[in-house]
Design an enzyme around this catalytic site. Structure first.
Site, PDB file in Angstrom:
ATOM      1  N   PHE A  44       0.855  -1.185   0.000  1.00 39.88           N
ATOM      2  CA  PHE A  44       0.000   0.000   0.000  1.00 39.88           C
ATOM      3  C   PHE A  44       0.896   1.242   0.000  1.00 39.88           C
ATOM      4  O   PHE A  44       1.870   1.307   0.743  1.00 39.88           O
ATOM      5  CB  PHE A  44      -0.920  -0.015   1.227  1.00 39.88           C
ATOM      6  CG  PHE A  44      -2.137   0.824   1.057  1.00 39.88           C
ATOM      7  CD1 PHE A  44      -3.206   0.383   0.290  1.00 39.88           C
ATOM      8  CD2 PHE A  44      -2.220   2.065   1.656  1.00 39.88           C
ATOM      9  CE1 PHE A  44      -4.336   1.167   0.127  1.00 39.88           C
ATOM     10  CE2 PHE A  44      -3.344   2.851   1.503  1.00 39.88           C
ATOM     11  CZ  PHE A  44      -4.406   2.402   0.738  1.00 39.88           C
ATOM     12  N   ALA A  77      -0.144  -2.465   5.772  1.00 42.37           N
ATOM     13  CA  ALA A  77       0.555  -2.387   7.054  1.00 42.37           C
ATOM     14  C   ALA A  77      -0.046  -3.315   8.103  1.00 42.37           C
ATOM     15  O   ALA A  77       0.668  -3.810   8.972  1.00 42.37           O
ATOM     16  CB  ALA A  77       0.555  -0.946   7.558  1.00 42.37           C
ATOM     17  N   GLU A  88      -0.984  -6.282   7.734  1.00 41.50           N
ATOM     18  CA  GLU A  88      -0.437  -7.624   7.531  1.00 41.50           C
ATOM     19  C   GLU A  88       1.048  -7.738   7.880  1.00 41.50           C
ATOM     20  O   GLU A  88       1.584  -8.844   7.973  1.00 41.50           O
ATOM     21  CB  GLU A  88      -0.656  -8.073   6.079  1.00 41.50           C
ATOM     22  CG  GLU A  88      -2.105  -8.329   5.719  1.00 41.50           C
ATOM     23  CD  GLU A  88      -2.922  -7.055   5.481  1.00 41.50           C
ATOM     24  OE1 GLU A  88      -4.137  -7.104   5.713  1.00 41.50           O
ATOM     25  OE2 GLU A  88      -2.339  -6.020   5.067  1.00 41.50           O
ATOM     26  N   ILE A 145      -0.678   6.790   5.712  1.00 42.37           N
ATOM     27  CA  ILE A 145      -0.942   8.228   5.623  1.00 42.37           C
ATOM     28  C   ILE A 145      -2.342   8.498   6.156  1.00 42.37           C
ATOM     29  O   ILE A 145      -3.305   7.841   5.770  1.00 42.37           O
ATOM     30  CB  ILE A 145      -0.802   8.724   4.169  1.00 42.37           C
ATOM     31  CG1 ILE A 145       0.621   8.432   3.652  1.00 42.37           C
ATOM     32  CG2 ILE A 145      -1.119  10.218   4.073  1.00 42.37           C
ATOM     33  CD1 ILE A 145       0.809   8.690   2.170  1.00 42.37           C
ATOM     34  N   SER A 184      -9.302  10.847   6.256  1.00 45.73           N
ATOM     35  CA  SER A 184     -10.361  11.591   6.943  1.00 45.73           C
ATOM     36  C   SER A 184     -11.169  10.723   7.904  1.00 45.73           C
ATOM     37  O   SER A 184     -12.138  11.194   8.485  1.00 45.73           O
ATOM     38  CB  SER A 184     -11.289  12.233   5.907  1.00 45.73           C
ATOM     39  OG  SER A 184     -11.831  11.225   5.074  1.00 45.73           O
ATOM     40  N   THR A 185     -10.751   9.466   8.082  1.00 43.42           N
ATOM     41  CA  THR A 185     -11.459   8.568   9.003  1.00 43.42           C
ATOM     42  C   THR A 185     -10.483   8.058  10.062  1.00 43.42           C
ATOM     43  O   THR A 185      -9.270   8.218   9.928  1.00 43.42           O
ATOM     44  CB  THR A 185     -12.048   7.357   8.243  1.00 43.42           C
ATOM     45  OG1 THR A 185     -10.966   6.534   7.783  1.00 43.42           O
ATOM     46  CG2 THR A 185     -12.897   7.805   7.059  1.00 43.42           C
ATOM     47  N   HIS A 207      -9.448   5.210  10.506  1.00 42.81           N
ATOM     48  CA  HIS A 207      -8.737   4.028  10.006  1.00 42.81           C
ATOM     49  C   HIS A 207      -7.227   4.133  10.237  1.00 42.81           C
ATOM     50  O   HIS A 207      -6.578   3.167  10.644  1.00 42.81           O
ATOM     51  CB  HIS A 207      -9.049   3.856   8.514  1.00 42.81           C
ATOM     52  CG  HIS A 207      -8.465   2.639   7.895  1.00 42.81           C
ATOM     53  ND1 HIS A 207      -8.939   1.373   8.163  1.00 42.81           N
ATOM     54  CD2 HIS A 207      -7.446   2.491   7.015  1.00 42.81           C
ATOM     55  CE1 HIS A 207      -8.228   0.492   7.473  1.00 42.81           C
ATOM     56  NE2 HIS A 207      -7.328   1.147   6.771  1.00 42.81           N
ATOM     57  N   ARG A 236      10.234  11.707   4.218  1.00 46.48           N
ATOM     58  CA  ARG A 236      10.859  10.683   5.056  1.00 46.48           C
ATOM     59  C   ARG A 236      11.332   9.466   4.261  1.00 46.48           C
ATOM     60  O   ARG A 236      11.905   8.539   4.820  1.00 46.48           O
ATOM     61  CB  ARG A 236       9.890  10.270   6.158  1.00 46.48           C
ATOM     62  CG  ARG A 236       9.764  11.352   7.219  1.00 46.48           C
ATOM     63  CD  ARG A 236       8.494  11.245   8.042  1.00 46.48           C
ATOM     64  NE  ARG A 236       8.426  12.300   9.048  1.00 46.48           N
ATOM     65  CZ  ARG A 236       8.149  13.572   8.810  1.00 46.48           C
ATOM     66  NH1 ARG A 236       7.911  13.970   7.577  1.00 46.48           N
ATOM     67  NH2 ARG A 236       8.101  14.455   9.792  1.00 46.48           N
TER      68      ARG A 236
END
Length: 155
Positions: free
Chosen positions: A24, A58, A60, A84, A87-88, A90, A129
């Site tokens: 991802f 991430a 997994e 990253i 807006s939720t 998650h 980064r």
């Protein structure tokens, strides 16, 4: 009487490494992989001593890291990924579970696990980064795990 101090060296020579990488946000994650490989090579690791495992996200990472650690084929695991904020909520859940899970893998297996997962507020921070303004956190994670492998060898 002198106090004995033990530290790990920064030589990757002869050590076997697993890179566990989330796909991802892969366009940034690949930069972390490049940074980690650069560090390992600069410190003496051979490409034949490195295996890259790719997983969907991430969440997994801890599962794959644990399989790699328990395989007996690796002296250390470097977990790399990019989370990253959206807006939720998650982001908070995934970041927390990946962090806790990877720490638990290190404790359960006694194999060094380096945390090279970016948790950023936005895309710009992630890019910074992964090799621009703020260095490369993949390189940093590899450096950490090299030192830990050598520290563990002294027990």
């Amino acid at each position: 009487m002198q106090i004995k101090q033990i530290e790990g060296s920064l030589s990757a020579k002869g050590a076997r490494f697993a890179l566990v990488v989330s796909r991802f946000n892969d366009f940034i994650g690949q930069k972390l992989v490049e940074g980690a490989l650069d560090c390992l090579r600069r410190h003496g690791a051979e490409d034949s001593e490195v295996v890259i495992y790719r997983c969907p996200g991430a969440f997994e990472l801890p599962m794959v890291a644990k399989k790699a650690a328990l395989s007996g084929n690796h002296d250390a695991v470097i977990a790399l990924g990019v989370i990253i904020r959206g807006s939720t909520p998650h982001f908070d859940v995934i970041a927390a579970e990946a962090t806790k899970g990877l720490a638990q893998v290190a404790l359960d297996t006694m194999i060094p696990v380096a945390f090279g997962v970016l948790t950023t507020e936005n895309l710009e921070q992630a890019i910074e980064r992964a090799g621009t303004k703020a260095g490369n956190k993949g390189f940093d994670a590899a450096m950490t795990v090299i030192e830990m492998v050598n520290l563990y060898r002294q027990f």
